[in-house]
Design an enzyme around this catalytic site. Structure first.
Site, PDB file in Angstrom:
ATOM      1  N   CYS A 163       0.832  -1.190   0.000  1.00 44.08           N
ATOM      2  CA  CYS A 163       0.000   0.000   0.000  1.00 44.08           C
ATOM      3  C   CYS A 163       0.874   1.250   0.000  1.00 44.08           C
ATOM      4  CB  CYS A 163      -0.888  -0.036   1.245  1.00 44.08           C
ATOM      5  SG  CYS A 163      -1.697   1.513   1.640  1.00 44.08           S
ATOM      6  N   GLU A 164       0.587   2.168  -0.897  1.00 41.76           N
ATOM      7  CA  GLU A 164       1.396   3.377  -0.989  1.00 41.76           C
ATOM      8  C   GLU A 164       1.133   4.349   0.169  1.00 41.76           C
ATOM      9  OE1 GLU A 164      -1.183   6.289  -3.929  1.00 41.76           O
ATOM     10  OE2 GLU A 164       0.246   4.906  -4.834  1.00 41.76           O
TER      11      GLU A 164
END
Length: 209
Positions: free
Chosen positions: A98-99
Protein backbone atom coordinates in the site's frame (compact mmCIF):
# COMPACT_ATOMS: atom_id res chain seq x y z
CA UNK A 1 -9.63 6.18 -27.47
CA UNK A 2 -12.06 7.47 -24.83
CA UNK A 3 -11.29 9.85 -21.97
CA UNK A 4 -11.21 7.04 -19.41
CA UNK A 5 -8.43 5.22 -21.23
CA UNK A 6 -6.59 8.50 -21.82
CA UNK A 7 -6.66 9.16 -18.08
CA UNK A 8 -5.35 5.67 -17.40
CA UNK A 9 -2.52 6.19 -19.87
CA UNK A 10 -1.48 9.46 -18.21
CA UNK A 11 -1.41 7.78 -14.80
CA UNK A 12 0.54 4.83 -16.17
CA UNK A 13 3.05 7.09 -17.92
CA UNK A 14 3.60 9.05 -14.72
CA UNK A 15 4.54 5.85 -12.91
CA UNK A 16 7.57 5.49 -15.18
CA UNK A 17 8.95 8.98 -14.45
CA UNK A 18 12.50 8.53 -13.08
CA UNK A 19 13.24 9.91 -9.63
CA UNK A 20 16.65 10.50 -8.04
CA UNK A 21 17.70 7.33 -6.25
CA UNK A 22 19.67 7.54 -2.99
CA UNK A 23 22.82 5.50 -2.56
CA UNK A 24 22.73 2.13 -0.82
CA UNK A 25 24.55 3.72 2.12
CA UNK A 26 21.87 6.42 2.42
CA UNK A 27 19.12 3.80 2.27
CA UNK A 28 20.79 1.72 5.00
CA UNK A 29 21.16 4.84 7.15
CA UNK A 30 17.44 5.51 6.76
CA UNK A 31 16.65 2.00 8.02
CA UNK A 32 18.86 2.56 11.07
CA UNK A 33 16.96 5.79 11.76
CA UNK A 34 13.64 3.93 11.63
CA UNK A 35 14.98 1.26 13.97
CA UNK A 36 15.96 3.92 16.49
CA UNK A 37 12.60 5.68 16.03
CA UNK A 38 10.85 2.35 16.74
CA UNK A 39 12.65 2.21 20.08
CA UNK A 40 15.33 -0.37 19.37
CA UNK A 41 19.12 -0.25 19.12
CA UNK A 42 20.38 -0.76 15.54
CA UNK A 43 23.81 -1.63 16.95
CA UNK A 44 22.68 -4.67 18.90
CA UNK A 45 23.68 -8.07 17.54
CA UNK A 46 20.30 -9.03 16.11
CA UNK A 47 19.91 -5.76 14.21
CA UNK A 48 23.44 -4.91 13.15
CA UNK A 49 22.95 -6.31 9.63
CA UNK A 50 19.23 -5.52 9.36
CA UNK A 51 19.71 -2.32 7.30
CA UNK A 52 21.63 -4.27 4.64
CA UNK A 53 19.01 -7.02 4.61
CA UNK A 54 16.13 -4.55 4.38
CA UNK A 55 17.69 -2.69 1.44
CA UNK A 56 18.35 -5.98 -0.34
CA UNK A 57 14.75 -7.08 0.29
CA UNK A 58 13.43 -3.76 -1.04
CA UNK A 59 15.30 -4.33 -4.31
CA UNK A 60 13.26 -7.50 -4.78
CA UNK A 61 9.94 -6.28 -3.34
CA UNK A 62 9.95 -3.15 -5.51
CA UNK A 63 11.65 -4.47 -8.61
CA UNK A 64 8.62 -3.39 -10.66
CA UNK A 65 10.08 0.12 -10.82
CA UNK A 66 12.92 -1.32 -12.91
CA UNK A 67 10.65 -3.35 -15.19
CA UNK A 68 8.53 -2.26 -18.12
CA UNK A 69 5.22 -3.68 -19.36
CA UNK A 70 6.45 -3.04 -22.90
CA UNK A 71 9.18 -5.65 -22.37
CA UNK A 72 6.68 -8.16 -20.98
CA UNK A 73 4.17 -7.63 -23.80
CA UNK A 74 6.72 -7.33 -26.59
CA UNK A 75 5.51 -10.35 -28.58
CA UNK A 76 2.02 -10.85 -29.97
CA UNK A 77 1.12 -14.10 -31.71
CA UNK A 78 -1.00 -13.19 -34.72
CA UNK A 79 -1.28 -16.70 -36.16
CA UNK A 80 -4.05 -18.04 -33.92
CA UNK A 81 -6.10 -19.60 -36.73
CA UNK A 82 -9.02 -17.22 -36.42
CA UNK A 83 -9.53 -17.59 -32.66
CA UNK A 84 -11.60 -14.64 -31.47
CA UNK A 85 -13.36 -15.84 -28.34
CA UNK A 86 -12.56 -14.91 -24.76
CA UNK A 87 -9.13 -15.58 -23.25
CA UNK A 88 -9.17 -15.74 -19.46
CA UNK A 89 -6.38 -16.30 -16.95
CA UNK A 90 -7.74 -16.37 -13.42
CA UNK A 91 -6.36 -16.71 -9.89
CA UNK A 92 -3.04 -15.01 -10.61
CA UNK A 93 -1.50 -14.62 -7.14
CA UNK A 94 0.31 -11.41 -6.27
CA UNK A 95 1.48 -9.29 -3.38
CA UNK A 96 1.99 -5.57 -3.33
CA UNK A 97 2.48 -2.75 -0.84
CA UNK A 98 0.00 0.00 0.00
CA UNK A 99 1.40 3.38 -0.99
CA UNK A 100 -0.24 4.99 2.06
CA UNK A 101 1.36 2.85 4.77
CA UNK A 102 3.91 0.65 2.92
CA UNK A 103 2.12 -2.38 4.37
CA UNK A 104 1.45 -5.45 2.18
CA UNK A 105 -1.78 -6.33 0.45
CA UNK A 106 -2.14 -9.80 -1.02
CA UNK A 107 -4.61 -11.24 -3.47
CA UNK A 108 -5.44 -12.68 -6.88
CA UNK A 109 -6.00 -11.09 -10.26
CA UNK A 110 -8.31 -12.34 -13.01
CA UNK A 111 -7.70 -11.05 -16.54
CA UNK A 112 -9.74 -11.64 -19.71
CA UNK A 113 -9.70 -10.18 -23.19
CA UNK A 114 -11.19 -10.69 -26.63
CA UNK A 115 -8.37 -10.87 -29.20
CA UNK A 116 -8.32 -8.51 -32.13
CA UNK A 117 -4.97 -8.77 -33.92
CA UNK A 118 -3.49 -11.60 -31.88
CA UNK A 119 -2.84 -13.11 -28.46
CA UNK A 120 0.02 -13.05 -25.97
CA UNK A 121 1.58 -15.90 -24.07
CA UNK A 122 -0.50 -16.77 -21.01
CA UNK A 123 2.47 -16.39 -18.66
CA UNK A 124 2.85 -12.80 -19.86
CA UNK A 125 -0.35 -11.83 -18.05
CA UNK A 126 1.04 -13.11 -14.77
CA UNK A 127 4.29 -11.25 -15.37
CA UNK A 128 2.38 -8.08 -16.20
CA UNK A 129 0.58 -8.24 -12.86
CA UNK A 130 3.94 -8.49 -11.08
CA UNK A 131 5.43 -5.52 -12.96
CA UNK A 132 2.83 -3.25 -11.41
CA UNK A 133 2.28 -5.10 -8.13
CA UNK A 134 5.99 -4.84 -7.25
CA UNK A 135 5.59 -1.10 -6.67
CA UNK A 136 3.91 1.05 -4.06
CA UNK A 137 0.28 0.85 -5.10
CA UNK A 138 -3.39 1.25 -4.50
CA UNK A 139 -5.58 -1.61 -5.62
CA UNK A 140 -7.58 0.73 -7.82
CA UNK A 141 -4.46 1.97 -9.64
CA UNK A 142 -3.11 -1.56 -10.03
CA UNK A 143 -6.35 -2.61 -11.72
CA UNK A 144 -6.35 0.35 -14.11
CA UNK A 145 -2.64 0.03 -14.98
CA UNK A 146 -3.04 -3.59 -16.04
CA UNK A 147 -5.92 -2.61 -18.31
CA UNK A 148 -3.99 0.30 -19.82
CA UNK A 149 -0.93 -1.83 -20.60
CA UNK A 150 -3.05 -4.45 -22.36
CA UNK A 151 -4.98 -1.78 -24.26
CA UNK A 152 -1.78 -0.10 -25.44
CA UNK A 153 0.12 -3.22 -26.54
CA UNK A 154 -2.57 -5.72 -27.54
CA UNK A 155 -5.47 -3.51 -28.66
CA UNK A 156 -8.11 -6.19 -28.06
CA UNK A 157 -11.84 -5.85 -28.59
CA UNK A 158 -12.38 -5.78 -24.86
CA UNK A 159 -10.58 -6.23 -21.55
CA UNK A 160 -11.90 -7.31 -18.15
CA UNK A 161 -9.81 -7.22 -14.98
CA UNK A 162 -10.89 -8.17 -11.49
CA UNK A 163 -8.64 -8.01 -8.43
CA UNK A 164 -9.47 -9.45 -5.02
CA UNK A 165 -7.13 -8.62 -2.15
CA UNK A 166 -6.76 -8.41 1.60
CA UNK A 167 -5.03 -5.29 2.88
CA UNK A 168 -2.77 -5.60 5.89
CA UNK A 169 -3.21 -1.88 6.57
CA UNK A 170 -6.80 -2.79 7.45
CA UNK A 171 -6.13 -6.08 9.27
CA UNK A 172 -2.90 -5.19 11.13
CA UNK A 173 -3.61 -1.54 12.01
CA UNK A 174 -6.51 0.90 12.09
CA UNK A 175 -9.78 -1.03 12.42
CA UNK A 176 -7.82 -4.33 12.65
CA UNK A 177 -10.37 -6.46 10.79
CA UNK A 178 -8.74 -9.52 9.25
CA UNK A 179 -10.23 -11.58 6.45
CA UNK A 180 -11.90 -8.60 4.75
CA UNK A 181 -11.54 -8.67 0.95
CA UNK A 182 -11.55 -5.69 -1.38
CA UNK A 183 -12.72 -6.24 -4.97
CA UNK A 184 -12.00 -3.92 -7.89
CA UNK A 185 -12.95 -4.29 -11.55
CA UNK A 186 -12.26 -2.47 -14.79
CA UNK A 187 -13.76 -3.06 -18.24
CA UNK A 188 -13.15 -1.81 -21.75
CA UNK A 189 -14.66 -2.49 -25.17
CA UNK A 190 -17.25 -5.24 -25.36
CA UNK A 191 -17.01 -5.90 -21.62
CA UNK A 192 -17.80 -2.27 -20.84
CA UNK A 193 -20.57 -1.97 -23.43
CA UNK A 194 -22.34 -5.31 -22.99
CA UNK A 195 -23.68 -6.32 -19.57
CA UNK A 196 -23.97 -9.91 -20.77
CA UNK A 197 -20.21 -10.03 -21.41
CA UNK A 198 -19.52 -8.70 -17.92
CA UNK A 199 -21.81 -11.38 -16.50
CA UNK A 200 -20.03 -14.04 -18.56
CA UNK A 201 -16.68 -12.90 -17.20
CA UNK A 202 -17.95 -12.95 -13.61
CA UNK A 203 -19.42 -16.41 -14.09
CA UNK A 204 -16.19 -17.77 -15.52
CA UNK A 205 -14.19 -16.31 -12.65
CA UNK A 206 -16.54 -17.22 -9.81
CA UNK A 207 -18.96 -19.85 -11.05
CA UNK A 208 -16.47 -22.58 -11.93
CA UNK A 209 -14.77 -22.74 -8.52
Amino acid sequence: MDAVVDARREKGAASFAPVPRPSREEAEAAVRTLLRWSGDDPEREGLIDTPKRVVKAYEELYRGYRESPADVLDRVFEEVEGYGSIVLVRDIPFFSHCEHHMVPFVGRAHIAYYPSKGVIGLSKLARLVDVYARRLQTQESLTAQIVTALEDHLKPRGIAVMIEAEHMCMSMRGVQKSGVSTLTTDFTGVFRDDAAEQAKFMMMVKGLR
